[in-house]
Design an enzyme around this catalytic site. Structure first.
Site, PDB file in Angstrom:
ATOM      1  N   GLU A 174       0.813  -1.230   0.000  1.00 47.50           N
ATOM      2  CA  GLU A 174       0.000   0.000   0.000  1.00 47.50           C
ATOM      3  C   GLU A 174       0.840   1.270   0.000  1.00 47.50           C
ATOM      4  O   GLU A 174       0.614   2.185   0.811  1.00 47.50           O
ATOM      5  CB  GLU A 174      -0.965  -0.015   1.192  1.00 47.50           C
ATOM      6  CG  GLU A 174      -2.011  -1.107   1.081  1.00 47.50           C
ATOM      7  CD  GLU A 174      -3.080  -1.059   2.164  1.00 47.50           C
ATOM      8  OE1 GLU A 174      -2.961  -0.226   3.097  1.00 47.50           O
ATOM      9  OE2 GLU A 174      -4.028  -1.853   2.097  1.00 47.50           O
ATOM     10  N   GLU A 293      -5.606  -8.402  -0.480  1.00 42.84           N
ATOM     11  CA  GLU A 293      -6.319  -8.045   0.750  1.00 42.84           C
ATOM     12  C   GLU A 293      -7.773  -7.826   0.379  1.00 42.84           C
ATOM     13  O   GLU A 293      -8.090  -6.948  -0.417  1.00 42.84           O
ATOM     14  CB  GLU A 293      -5.753  -6.783   1.415  1.00 42.84           C
ATOM     15  CG  GLU A 293      -4.431  -6.978   2.128  1.00 42.84           C
ATOM     16  CD  GLU A 293      -4.024  -5.772   2.965  1.00 42.84           C
ATOM     17  OE1 GLU A 293      -4.925  -5.107   3.523  1.00 42.84           O
ATOM     18  OE2 GLU A 293      -2.817  -5.506   3.049  1.00 42.84           O
TER      19      GLU A 293
END
Length: 503
Positions: A174, A293
């Site tokens: 991320e 995710e």
């Protein structure tokens, strides 16, 4: 008049082969995922390595093929070298991502051993927040080089003479998020990921790499981030990541159950960006996706705000999942299967205690949450090929999402076993859905079983005291008449209709 939905599937109309890694998961050094989750020395069911056997059995039953580790946000401030070698010499460090203390009593070597016991491969995420190119090549050398170099010989000195042969690696986590340690622009991350990928593959050319896509569809840099990162990394990576979580903080169940429609659009958009970069580069290489995710996450937000910082393994992100959460997870699994041609890996985030299908008590029991069951069903029965679902279904609108089909469904065909599996969710909250499936290309089919997950109370949960409150049953009413399949799908239900073409 009863609601009617129809589906036609043909064995020759294939979306794609279902990669086993579609049913992967995720363990981060966060909350009680590791300490008190998979690892708890002194627990009555812990083995000599401190691995909880009750947890391992629940994980083994899921048949999880690959597990992402050690993060997550955690990895962007993590030094893997702190967690190898003698336990007594490992330092305690502050984890700034989650404001806890990391004791480093569990690291790469322990996780590799645990994963083997669980029957899973490892997807290792490297730190591209506070670290860079040198650490990227060193960790691959430690994990995968046979012997005769500093890092491989160090691994051997730690008791692991044979290389771990970790084949899948994430290039950070991320990195588009301002919350991330070492947050970067797309240009900065793309250049770093390109150089890290290059040296990692020089150490071990057999590995596959995942570049960071956007942290969520709602990120302001979405699309431009993907295009820029792929501009730098396209020739060096095999996958681009997607992350997405959904919640129901406003208690709007109809909208919550429709979120997977947005997940479909997210995957389609990222696929289009990948193909744009492919065309721009005149490349023959197809970029695949790693949805590494995904889950429901919102129940624990308020309690997490009240935690005192700098604890070891506090109860963070411990969402207690209910029946409607299980339906959303089921819809998300169907979404992944509908994109099996491009989504080749996915990780339910996470596996134990932290937004997880499995919960534990420190020193006590372990049990399956509601979301455990659709994930288990998909993993066990959703192998083989994903088939194009031609669906006619009544629809509904919400404040945010329009034209939502009450029927969410897909079918898989396992040619080796002769099994066909239909996964179906009835999104209607109060009405049964008459379901008809036409499998004409398969000839005569025989019903194996019709599994149903349902509960009149959509807020019902499983607990240590009542672990079977929400649990699937085999009392579904599906019937097979040759190649015609029919069933009455209960309101707000997850259904698995298993069929065979074998006598």
């Amino acid at each position: 008049m009863a609601l009617l939905a129809k589906m036609v599937v043909d064995k020759d109309f294939v979306i794609g082969n279902v990669d086993d890694r579609l049913y992967g998961s995720f363990i981060e050094h966060l909350g009680r995922a590791v300490y008190g989750g998979i690892y708890e020395p002194g627990h009555p069911q812990a083995n000599e390595q401190g691995f909880r056997q009750d947890v391992l059995r629940l994980v083994q039953d899921l048949r999880v093929p690959i597990i992402r580790y050690p993060g997550g946000n955690f990895v962007s401030g993590y030094d893997w070298k702190d967690a190898v070698g003698p336990l007594e010499s490992r330092p305690r460090k502050l984890d700034l991502a989650w404001r806890t203390v990391e004791p480093n009593q569990f690291g790469m070597n322990e996780f590799v051993d645990w994963s083997k016991a669980a029957g899973s491969d490892v997807m290792w995420a490297i730190n591209l927040g506070t670290q860079g190119i040198d650490e990227a090549r060193n960790v691959v050398e430690y994990a995968n080089h046979p012997s005769g170099s500093y890092w491989s010989d160090l691994r051997a000195s730690h008791g692991y003479r044979k290389p771990h042969n970790i084949k899948t690696w994430c290039l950070g986590n991320e990195m588009d998020g301002p919350w991330q340690i070492g947050h970067k622009t797309a240009e900065e991350y793309g250049r770093l990921a390109h150089e890290a990928a290059k040296v990692m593959k020089w150490v071990d050319p057999s590995i596959e790499l995942v570049a960071c896509g956007s942290s969520a569809l709602a990120m302001p840099t979405f699309a431009e981030w993907e295009a820029t990162v792929l501009d730098h990394t396209y020739d060096h990576v095999e996958y681009l990541s997607l992350h997405q979580y959904y919640g129901n903080p406003d208690n709007d169940t109809a909208t919550f159950l429709a979120r997977s429609v947005q997940m479909d659009e997210f995957i389609d958009s990222v696929t289009a960006i990948c193909d744009y970069v492919k065309a721009k580069k005149r490349s023959k290489k197809k970029m695949f996706l790693s949805f590494d995710e995904w889950n429901v996450w919102f129940h624990s937000h308020e309690s997490d705000k009240k935690l005192d910082p700098w604890q070891i393994a506090p109860p963070q992100l411990e969402d207690i999942y209910n029946m409607e959460d299980a339906l959303v997870v089921g819809c998300m699994l169907i979404s992944l299967l509908k994109h099996a041609d491009r989504v080749k890996m996915a990780c339910l985030a996470q596996l134990v205690n932290v937004i997880a299908p499995i919960m534990t008590e420190n020193g006590g029991s372990a049990w399956a949450q509601t979301i455990y069951y659709p994930f288990m069903h998909a993993s066990l029965y959703g192998r083989g090929q994903s088939l194009v679902p031609l669906i006619q279904s009544p629809k509904y609108d919400t404040k945010e999402i329009t034209d939502v089909p009450y029927l969410e469904s897909v079918a898989t065909h396992n040619e080796e076993t002769g099994e066909i599996t239909i996964f179906a969710v009835n999104r209607h909250l109060s009405e049964k859905l008459s379901f008809e499936a036409d499998l004409r290309s398969f000839g005569a089919c025989k019903l194996v079983e019709h599994l149903v997950l349902e509960n009149e109370d959509l807020k019902a949960v499983n607990t240590a005291q009542s672990p079977g409150t929400v649990k699937p049953h085999t009392g579904g009413n599906a019937k097979a008449d040759g190649a015609k399949i029919s069933a009455q799908l209960a309101p707000a239900s997850w259904n698995v209709i298993r069929l065979t073409t074998r006598p």
